[in-house]
Design a protein around this motif. Structure first.
Motif, PDB file in Angstrom:
ATOM      1  N   SER A 109     -17.958   0.435 -12.338  1.00 22.05           N
ATOM      2  CA  SER A 109     -18.126  -1.021 -12.406  1.00 22.05           C
ATOM      3  C   SER A 109     -16.843  -1.678 -11.878  1.00 22.05           C
ATOM      4  O   SER A 109     -15.856  -1.814 -12.601  1.00 22.05           O
ATOM      5  N   ASP A 110     -16.881  -2.056 -10.606  1.00 20.49           N
ATOM      6  CA  ASP A 110     -15.690  -2.584  -9.924  1.00 20.49           C
ATOM      7  C   ASP A 110     -15.651  -4.102 -10.071  1.00 20.49           C
ATOM      8  O   ASP A 110     -16.424  -4.812  -9.437  1.00 20.49           O
ATOM      9  N   ASN A 111     -14.755  -4.575 -10.940  1.00 22.28           N
ATOM     10  CA  ASN A 111     -14.653  -6.025 -11.171  1.00 22.28           C
ATOM     11  C   ASN A 111     -13.230  -6.533 -10.922  1.00 22.28           C
ATOM     12  O   ASN A 111     -12.863  -7.598 -11.423  1.00 22.28           O
ATOM     13  N   ASP A 112     -12.435  -5.777 -10.175  1.00 24.83           N
ATOM     14  CA  ASP A 112     -11.047  -6.184  -9.957  1.00 24.83           C
ATOM     15  C   ASP A 112     -10.938  -7.167  -8.797  1.00 24.83           C
ATOM     16  O   ASP A 112     -11.941  -7.574  -8.203  1.00 24.83           O
ATOM     17  N   ASN A 113      -9.715  -7.535  -8.479  1.00 30.08           N
ATOM     18  CA  ASN A 113      -9.473  -8.504  -7.403  1.00 30.08           C
ATOM     19  C   ASN A 113      -8.982  -7.838  -6.130  1.00 30.08           C
ATOM     20  O   ASN A 113      -8.262  -8.443  -5.336  1.00 30.08           O
ATOM     21  N   CYS A 114      -9.379  -6.582  -5.961  1.00 29.20           N
ATOM     22  CA  CYS A 114      -8.968  -5.831  -4.776  1.00 29.20           C
ATOM     23  C   CYS A 114     -10.207  -5.459  -3.975  1.00 29.20           C
ATOM     24  O   CYS A 114     -11.284  -5.259  -4.541  1.00 29.20           O
ATOM     25  N   LEU A 115     -10.048  -5.396  -2.640  1.00 28.41           N
ATOM     26  CA  LEU A 115     -11.161  -4.947  -1.815  1.00 28.41           C
ATOM     27  C   LEU A 115     -11.477  -3.484  -2.099  1.00 28.41           C
ATOM     28  O   LEU A 115     -12.590  -3.029  -1.881  1.00 28.41           O
ATOM     29  N   CYS A 116     -10.467  -2.786  -2.601  1.00 28.11           N
ATOM     30  CA  CYS A 116     -10.681  -1.395  -2.970  1.00 28.11           C
ATOM     31  C   CYS A 116     -11.308  -1.327  -4.372  1.00 28.11           C
ATOM     32  O   CYS A 116     -11.636  -2.354  -4.954  1.00 28.11           O
ATOM     33  N   LYS A 117     -11.406  -0.112  -4.932  1.00 25.58           N
ATOM     34  CA  LYS A 117     -11.855   0.065  -6.314  1.00 25.58           C
ATOM     35  C   LYS A 117     -10.681   0.655  -7.080  1.00 25.58           C
ATOM     36  O   LYS A 117     -10.422   1.861  -7.023  1.00 25.58           O
ATOM     37  N   CYS A 118     -10.009  -0.220  -7.845  1.00 24.90           N
ATOM     38  CA  CYS A 118      -8.779   0.187  -8.507  1.00 24.90           C
ATOM     39  C   CYS A 118      -9.035   1.292  -9.540  1.00 24.90           C
ATOM     40  O   CYS A 118      -8.184   2.166  -9.739  1.00 24.90           O
TER      41      CYS A 118
HETATM   42 CA   LIG Z   1     -12.595  -4.100  -6.069  1.00 20.84          CA
END
Ligand SMILES: [Ca+2]
Length: 503
Positions: free
Chosen positions: A435-444
């Motif tokens: 569940s990718d909800n961060d502020n990065c284009l990647c998946k932290c």
């Molecule tokens: Ca992300």
């Protein structure tokens, strides 16, 4: 008459002279006439003369003119009339000779004229060729000079054209410069106007500042007077404090004795609480929302307790730290030996995993329920592999609901784990590898491992991979707290614990 004779003799002498010049003379007799041919140069002259008759005897004239004194037209003279007839014949002969001589003269003049014309033509012809040569040479020289002059003229015209072009450019640039100069003058005038306005304002400000300065100086004198009075008062106070310090040392001794008694009482109370703890669980008469309520009910031992959050479906076992930093802490995360795997999905982090007595994650849902019913504080305790301990505390802590992706809200940071917080204070959602909800284009969560409130990807992650020393350095996916040990140092132990604010 004598004059006519002289003329006749003159004409004869001329004829004789002419004949003497001639190269060839030929005489022919035809009847009563004689033909006289004279060759003069290229020209031949033929004269028809009356045949001369024998003259009567008489006195012989003297000299060499005998041949010219004969009258070719003389006729025999009668005696008595001889002088008169002879004179007439002579006159006639003279007349004839005169006519002949005139004719001869005209002919000679005509031929002389023709020869003269031919001679002139010849002379002209002979002199025309050199003149033509001279003319051609002069013409060639003139042509060469003309070419040189033409070339010089072309060069002069070219230079003149260049000079005209340069002059035109110069005139254009001069015109442009004049316009710029005019604009600069206008701007300068405007600036002068503004400058005068500013100068006036500056003068007004200077006047005002001088007035304020005078006022401040008077106040300064007043303050200095007040300061001198206060200094005297402080001296009196210091004298009084010296007397009080003696009394304070006595009070400190009494305080130390009281603390020792308190420690003894606390130990006794903890022993009693351990003895009574099972009774809390077994009796089920009381329901506790969190560890603070448990401690408030009388428990003092840090241990595993059962709580029942009001909105939760079932009770949860939690570890209560009732001693550190005032106690009443409900532990929501603990890392200490790497025995529990923290690479979990969204559901595990929602419900919680691990053992509350050891390493565990209490669960986002229960933390959300706890912090949504009352204001809570958060304390983060950290330990590195060199034995150093530190903490970070937030006086405000709250989690959003699952629908809000367990959004983090922090405030009131203080502590020893860095002068700044290593967690983003507001609006950071929780992320797991699924569940990718961060502020990065990647998946932290995949890059840094574990589940956490990543930003992009943030300065901390206490749910990373557990690395033991000395392999804990240069690990981006370990247990990190940036402002404590840097961005790539994996810590030895960590705890997250909460309690109601205001304690
Ligand atoms: Ca992300």
């Amino acid at each position: 008459m004598l004059f006519q004779l002289d003329m006749l003799w003159g004409g004869l002498l001329l004829m004789v002279a002419t004949m003497s010049v001639a190269q060839q003379t030929r005489q022919e007799a035809d009847g009563d006439r004689e033909t006289l041919v004279v060759q003069h140069g290229h020209c031949r002259y033929t004269f028809l003369l009356p045949k001369s008759e024998p003259c009567p005897p008489g006195p012989e004239p003297s000299g060499d003119f005998s041949s010219f004194q004969r009258d070719p037209l003389a006729t025999p003279l009668h005696p008595g009339k001889l002088p008169t007839q002879r004179v007439k014949r002579l006159e006639q002969a003279l007349q004839n000779n005169t006519q002949w001589l005139e004719k001869l003269e005209r002919t000679i003049k005509m031929h002389l004229r023709l020869e003269l014309v031919e001679a002139q033509q010849q002379m002209v012809h002979n002199q025309t060729a050199p003149l033509l040569k001279l003319d051609i040479s002069f013409l060639n020289q003139t042509t060469a000079q003309t070419r040189k002059l033409t070339d010089m003229e072309a060069q002069f015209l070219s230079q003149a054209s260049r000079m005209d072009t340069q002059m035109l450019k110069t005139l254009l640039s001069t015109d442009k410069l004049e316009k710029q100069l005019l604009l600069q003058r206008q701007k300068l005038q405007q600036l002068q106007g503004q400058n005068s306005t500013l100068e006036a304002r500056l003068r007004a400000l200077e006047m005002k500042q001088q007035e304020e300065l005078a006022s401040l100086l008077s106040k300064k004198e007043q303050l200095l007077n007040a300061l001198s009075r206060q200094s005297a008062a402080l001296t009196n106070i210091e004298l009084g404090l010296q007397g009080l310090r003696h009394n304070s040392s006595l009070l400190q001794e009494q305080q130390h004795q009281l603390r020792q008694q308190l420690v003894v009482w606390r130990n006794r109370m903890q022993e009693r609480a351990k003895a009574l703890a099972p009774a809390f669980i077994m009796t089920g008469e009381q329901v506790f929302q969190d560890c603070a309520e448990i401690q408030r009910s009388g428990a003092n031992a840090s241990d595993v307790y059962t709580i029942q959050v009001s909105n939760a479906a079932k009770p949860r076992k939690v570890f209560c730290d009732l001693q550190s930093s005032g106690g009443r802490w409900t532990i929501i995360q603990r890392r200490e030996n790497g025995t529990v795997n923290f690479q979990r999905n969204w559901k595990d982090y929602k419900q919680g995993f691990g053992d509350p007595a050891g390493e565990h994650w209490l669960g986002n849902e229960v933390v959300y329920q706890l912090t949504s019913r009352a204001p809570y504080s958060l304390r983060v305790e950290l330990q590195d592999w060199e034995g150093h301990k530190t903490y970070a505390q937030y006086e405000h802590f709250q989690l959003g609901s699952e629908g809000q992706l367990y959004r983090l809200s922090l405030g009131g940071y203080h502590g020893s784990a860095g002068r700044r917080s290593s967690m983003v204070l507001q609006n950071t959602s929780f992320s797991t590898f699924d569940s990718d909800n961060d502020n990065c284009l990647c998946k932290c969560a995949q890059v840094m491992s574990g589940g956490w409130w990543f930003d992009a990807c943030g300065l901390s992650n206490l749910n990373g991979i557990y690395y033991r020393a000395p392999n804990n350095k240069h690990k981006m996916d370990g247990i990190r707290w940036h402002y404590f040990k840097g961005p790539s140092y994996s810590l030895r132990a960590s705890r997250l614990m909460i309690r109601p604010s205001g304690i």
